[in-house]
Design an enzyme around this catalytic site. Structure first.
Site, mmCIF file in Angstrom:
data_model
loop_
_atom_site.group_PDB
_atom_site.id
_atom_site.type_symbol
_atom_site.label_atom_id
_atom_site.label_comp_id
_atom_site.label_asym_id
_atom_site.label_seq_id
_atom_site.Cartn_x
_atom_site.Cartn_y
_atom_site.Cartn_z
ATOM 1 N N CYS A 32 0.818 -1.213 0.000
ATOM 2 C CA CYS A 32 0.000 0.000 0.000
ATOM 3 C C CYS A 32 0.850 1.260 0.000
ATOM 4 C CB CYS A 32 -0.887 0.028 1.256
ATOM 5 S SG CYS A 32 -1.872 -1.427 1.544
ATOM 6 N N CYS A 36 -2.749 4.829 2.936
ATOM 7 C CA CYS A 36 -3.854 3.898 2.690
ATOM 8 C C CYS A 36 -4.885 3.942 3.830
ATOM 9 C CB CYS A 36 -3.321 2.478 2.547
ATOM 10 S SG CYS A 36 -4.615 1.269 2.167
ATOM 11 N N CYS A 63 -2.703 -3.012 -3.341
ATOM 12 C CA CYS A 63 -3.949 -2.841 -2.598
ATOM 13 C C CYS A 63 -5.028 -2.264 -3.505
ATOM 14 C CB CYS A 63 -3.697 -1.908 -1.410
ATOM 15 S SG CYS A 63 -5.173 -1.427 -0.504
ATOM 16 N N CYS A 66 -6.093 1.701 -1.941
ATOM 17 C CA CYS A 66 -5.247 2.891 -2.187
ATOM 18 C C CYS A 66 -4.598 2.875 -3.562
ATOM 19 C CB CYS A 66 -4.191 3.019 -1.101
ATOM 20 S SG CYS A 66 -2.938 1.712 -1.122
#
Length: 359
Positions: A32, A36, A63, A66
């Site tokens: 991330c 995030c 992810c 994000c």
């Protein structure tokens, strides 16, 4: 950044660090951005990566919340830089931290640092100190004391900063406060192949070397540069030293002595000194363009600033700004006239080629 600092950025979901690093969560198998919004993992399950490629190679996938592979970071612009410069110039006395500056323009510390280096060839910290020095110069004329002036300009310590200011100002703050009063400059005037020349020196070395058409003009220029200094002809006790300098200068102008090695008292901004130091490294008989000099000092966008630094040079020949020309091959400007610039370049080229000047 160390791991503790990166973890703090993750805990704070700090957007300023997006793009500077990524973090992976080993239990979920994703990586991330620092900002995030997902539920935060335990520290023991987090690993940090400099790039998304490195995280992917470690078996982690991006992810979905994000979207770390998408570019969302704000791109630094010249407007960002100018906004920060204006703010620093207007508030030199404040506690200006890099993080606070970054928040003003919504950029990361990495972006701001790189932006200053790319456009101005100095770090934000160096720019802040230059702004404080400029404020100090103003304050020294009006503040109740030198100490007040130093603190009012944003410097936090008199003892730590005093020696550094001495080097930057070319004199102590107390002497600068009085407009250079107490600073002694001795001078000598003589004839050279390029006309009349005045050499001025402090106890540190040559601070001034100018060509002119008359003695009166040369003295007037010297007085304008140092309006409150004690200016006097070279005393007889040290006249021999100046005579040696004048002899070396004459020999140099005929091509007999390619290198002039005289003690110098150089005064200027950090950027000007950087340019001037490089000019002294340009080989005898060679020329470079303003753009080439800018590239050589790692300031590729600063060709105009290089030209300005050349124009501000007070020490002709010893700082050989005549060896810098325009990119199209034309001479460009010269503080002492383009005819002298042309002559200097021709003399150096003839000497380097091993031929004698025409009689």
């Amino acid at each position: 950044m160390n791991k503790d600092a990166m973890w703090q950025a993750v805990r704070a979901r700090d957007t300023r660090f997006d793009g500077e690093f990524f973090y992976g969560v080993l239990t979920t198998g994703v990586f991330c951005r620092p900002s995030c919004p997902s539920r935060q993992a335990l520290r023991k399950n987090v690993r940090f990566y400099a790039t998304a490629v490195a995280a992917s190679k470690d078996g982690l996938r991006p992810c979905k919340r994000c979207k770390p592979l998408e570019s969302t970071a704000k791109t630094p612009t010249l407007e960002n830089l100018l906004a920060l410069c204006r703010f620093i110039d207007a508030h030199p006395e404040e506690e200006l931290t890099l993080n606070a500056l970054c928040r003003r323009v919504g950029l990361s510390t990495f972006q701001v640092h790189r932006m200053f280096k790319a456009f101005l060839t100095v770090t934000p910290k160096e720019y802040i100190e230059q702004a404080r020095l400029a404020a100090l110069k103003r304050n020294l004329r009006s503040a109740p004391s030198v100490t007040h002036a130093i603190y009012d300009a944003g410097f936090g310590s008199v003892s730590v900063i005093y020696g550094r200011l001495d080097r930057q100002l070319g004199m102590t703050p107390k002497k600068y406060r009085s407009g250079g009063a107490g600073v002694s400059i001795s001078f000598a005037i003589g004839d050279t192949a390029l006309g009349r020349v005045l050499i001025g020196a402090t106890d540190r070395g040559v601070c001034y070397l100018q060509f002119g058409d008359s003695d009166g003009e040369l003295l007037e220029q010297l007085a304008r540069e140092y309006p409150q200094a004690e200016i006097a002809p070279m005393p007889e006790t040290t006249r021999g030293q100046f005579d040696d300098w004048m002899s070396a200068l004459g020999s140099h102008l005929t091509g007999a002595t390619p290198r002039l090695d005289l003690p110098l008292d150089i005064r200027g901004t950090a950027f000007q000194r950087k340019v001037w130091d490089f000019l002294r490294c340009i080989p005898y008989g060679d020329v470079m363009s303003y753009t080439e000099v800018a590239q050589a000092i790692n300031a590729p966008t600063a060709a105009r600033a290089v030209a300005n630094a050349c124009a501000k040079n007070r020490i002709g020949l010893l700082i050989p700004c005549h060896r810098v020309i325009r990119g199209d091959g034309t001479l460009g400007g010269y503080r002492w006239g383009t005819a002298r610039k042309r002559t200097l370049i021709d003399v150096e080229r003839r000497h380097r080629a091993g031929t004698e000047p025409e009689q």
